[in-house]
Write a protein that holds these residues in place. Structure first.
Motif: not given
Length: 240
Positions: A26-28, A196-197, A202-204, A140-142
């Protein structure tokens, strides 16, 4: 072959195919509207299915903590409230103070619930179906900066780092999940902020599509190499 997990990648490599592993992407990626609260706010969003997520275990574990007097809340989006109630052996969800069963919601509303939660919760039986797939709801959570509480099926262990991007549950049974939820209750605000940070970072790095451009380019080139060896005269072109 583009595979969503190592399990599938190993399967297709064993049959001589070039493979790239690409999980859901995801890019969102943006922090949700999370605010510290004395209540542990949990969220499950998705469709459990008959052989996927064990929502019944989640409900029973949260109910156990609530019975112990813990300040806990669970938002459930996706399954109809009647189905959620049936998993608890009840006729309806009304009157359960810790449970908010929303039913089907627009995707934007689901994203808001996930982003406001302290954790999303995901437990699955360790079986072939779980290990071959990769849960989109985890990504989506990350992407919302929300850590995950889960047992480690599929490739989740590469991403869910206990105490850093979530809490790892030893198994998918009620006792194990309840014990992990008690760990979540003991966390202070600073620990939640750090998690959260870490999830957003990690998602990025692991779930944005650009992270896989090189792997897909290499896969395309490998595929051309295989086909050229079969038919050296055939023209092939790649533009990425």
């Amino acid at each position: 072959m583009i595979a969503i997990s190592r399990y599938l990648a190993d399967y297709y490599r064993g049959r001589g195919l070039p493979v790239a592993i690409v999980p859901p992407t995801t890019s969102a990626i943006a922090a949700g509207d999370w605010q510290p609260d004395a209540t542990l706010r949990l969220c499950y969003a998705g469709s459990p299915g008959s052989h996927k997520d064990d929502l019944g275990t989640v409900l029973q574990a949260v109910a156990r903590l609530a019975d112990e007097g813990a300040a806990v809340r669970l938002d459930v989006a996706g399954p109809e409230p009647a189905h959620v109630a049936a998993l608890l052996g009840l006729d309806a969800c009304a009157g359960i103070p810790w449970l908010h069963a929303h039913g089907m919601l627009p995707q934007a509303a689901v994203g808001q619930l996930v982003g406001k939660a302290d954790f999303t919760v995901l437990v699955r039986e360790d079986r072939r179906q779980s290990n071959a797939g990769f849960p989109t709801k985890f990504v989506e959570s990350f992407a919302a900066g929300t850590p995950v509480i889960a047992n480690l099926t599929s490739d989740l262990g590469q991403h869910l780092r206990d105490g850093e991007t979530g809490l790892a549950c030893a198994s998918n049974d009620v006792d194990s999940l309840a014990a992990t939820l008690r760990r979540a209750l003991a966390l202070d605000v600073d620990a939640k902020r750090r998690m959260r940070a870490a999830c957003l970072a990690h998602a990025e790095a692991a779930f944005h599509p650009r992270a896989y451009s090189a792997a897909l380019r290499d896969l395309a080139c490998a595929g051309i190499d295989v086909r050229k060896r079969r038919d050296p005269a055939a023209p092939y072109h790649v533009r990425l």
